[in-house]
Scaffold this motif. Structure first.
Motif, PDB file in Angstrom:
ATOM      1  N   SER A  16       0.827  -1.197   0.000  1.00 61.77           N
ATOM      2  CA  SER A  16       0.000   0.000   0.000  1.00 61.77           C
ATOM      3  C   SER A  16       0.866   1.254   0.000  1.00 61.77           C
ATOM      4  N   THR A  17       2.024   1.188   0.640  1.00 60.12           N
ATOM      5  CA  THR A  17       2.943   2.325   0.624  1.00 60.12           C
ATOM      6  C   THR A  17       3.474   2.539  -0.785  1.00 60.12           C
ATOM      7  N   PHE A  23       0.995   6.857  -6.659  1.00 59.30           N
ATOM      8  CA  PHE A  23      -0.072   7.843  -6.806  1.00 59.30           C
ATOM      9  C   PHE A  23       0.473   9.264  -6.670  1.00 59.30           C
ATOM     10  N   VAL A  24       1.341   9.478  -5.695  1.00 58.58           N
ATOM     11  CA  VAL A  24       1.920  10.800  -5.485  1.00 58.58           C
ATOM     12  C   VAL A  24       2.798  11.178  -6.673  1.00 58.58           C
ATOM     13  N   ALA A  28       2.428  14.374  -9.245  1.00 59.15           N
ATOM     14  CA  ALA A  28       3.505  15.340  -9.453  1.00 59.15           C
ATOM     15  C   ALA A  28       3.699  15.615 -10.934  1.00 59.15           C
ATOM     16  N   THR A  29       3.554  14.622 -11.809  1.00 60.26           N
ATOM     17  CA  THR A  29       3.721  14.846 -13.234  1.00 60.26           C
ATOM     18  C   THR A  29       2.583  15.697 -13.771  1.00 60.26           C
ATOM     19  N   GLY A  30       1.411  15.571 -13.226  1.00 62.73           N
ATOM     20  CA  GLY A  30       0.299  16.413 -13.639  1.00 62.73           C
ATOM     21  C   GLY A  30       0.515  17.866 -13.301  1.00 62.73           C
ATOM     22  N   GLU A  31       1.157  18.134 -12.165  1.00 66.73           N
ATOM     23  CA  GLU A  31       1.430  19.508 -11.768  1.00 66.73           C
ATOM     24  C   GLU A  31       2.490  20.143 -12.653  1.00 66.73           C
TER      25      GLU A  31
END
Length: 61
Positions: A16-17, A23-24, A28-31
């Motif tokens: 899960s980590t 996911f994080v 970040a690539t979207g930002e």
């Protein structure tokens, strides 16, 4: 009493980590993509300004 606990059905906390980190990283690539729209807008405004200057120069000559 014997331990009859089935370990196959337990979720791995490390998994899960890893999913959270993925996911994080995806977020970040979207930002990073957001500033590209500002660059594109500046390029369009600059192109329009250059065309306007060329048209004004041709009219005055």
């Amino acid at each position: 009493m014997a331990d009859n606990h089935n370990h196959e059905n337990e979720q791995d906390p490390g998994a899960s980590t890893q999913m959270f980190r993925a996911f994080v990283d995806e977020g970040a690539t979207g930002e990073v993509a957001a500033p590209k729209s500002n660059t594109k807008t500046i390029a369009i405004v600059a192109a329009v300004a250059v065309v306007a200057i060329v048209v004004i120069a041709l009219v005055l000559l």
